[in-house]
Design an enzyme around this catalytic site. Sequence first.
Site, mmCIF file in Angstrom:
data_model
loop_
_atom_site.group_PDB
_atom_site.id
_atom_site.type_symbol
_atom_site.label_atom_id
_atom_site.label_comp_id
_atom_site.label_asym_id
_atom_site.label_seq_id
_atom_site.Cartn_x
_atom_site.Cartn_y
_atom_site.Cartn_z
ATOM 1 N N TYR A 5 0.829 -1.212 0.000
ATOM 2 C CA TYR A 5 0.000 0.000 0.000
ATOM 3 C C TYR A 5 0.862 1.259 0.000
ATOM 4 C CZ TYR A 5 -3.858 3.127 1.199
ATOM 5 O OH TYR A 5 -4.798 4.136 1.187
ATOM 6 N N LYS B 206 0.925 4.066 -3.037
ATOM 7 C CA LYS B 206 0.471 5.436 -2.831
ATOM 8 C C LYS B 206 1.609 6.452 -3.005
ATOM 9 C CE LYS B 206 -3.880 4.648 -2.231
ATOM 10 N NZ LYS B 206 -4.870 5.129 -3.213
#
Length: 269
Positions: free
Chosen positions: A170, A174
């Site tokens: 993640y 991002k």
Amino acid sequence: MDVPGFALVTGAGSGIGRSCAITFASEGAAGVAVLDISMTALDTVKAEIEFEHKDCRVLAYQLDVTNEDQVGKAVDEIARVFGRIDYLVNCAGTTVKHVGGTARAETKDWARVLDLNLNGTFYMSRAVLRVMLSQEHIISSRNKDAIRRGSIVNLSSILGVVGAPMSAAYVASKHAVIGFTKAASEDYAKDGIRVNAVCPGYTDTPLSRGNGGEPLLGKIVQEKVAREVPIGRIGQPHEIADCVVWLSGGRSSMVTGAVIVADGGFTQK
């Protein structure tokens, strides 16, 4: 917010994406296309917008943003029906916790998170940019100037600017969304297209509550907010949507390549 044109929002079935679609409609958009993997969720959002905002045309498309062919066909159809696409918001995303850390991360989890969060953002942006580059500038409802041809807002995260344990996929995805945003903004600023990113902090969505199959995530979020968010509470989706729609419209006409952090002060410490 000066958003008189037509918007396209991915991940619009719930959470921040849903709030973005509703906010575009409430701020005067002529039309909103809502895209999500769940048609049931889209039907609910579509009905809600149509009931509250009868002047806003709503299109709903069930879509997997990791599928290039689906993305291309949907964007072409939306552009044909609306006549143009003025705003794109890339909200579709997912996360996973690697219990045991990076050494225990599953390749399939890594691939799934990167595919949805990064590749999906790229596929959607590429398709919509091609439409935006072919269309005339939109007239601002505020000052009647033809100052822009389109605007894209990508949803990154506070974990796009800091790290976190058990979150390698993640965090990597991002951070990459921010890099993609900055590169794309350089490509098309001269053409009247702005590209920006919003980094939400801990926000009250099904994903953060652990309703997406990650019960551990909900517990971690609760503990983090109580301990580390200066504003003292979790954010609400409509608060993030306000940032997104402001960045999309004419009142932010000088802003491109920017990363707006909306996290209650979490990352400023």
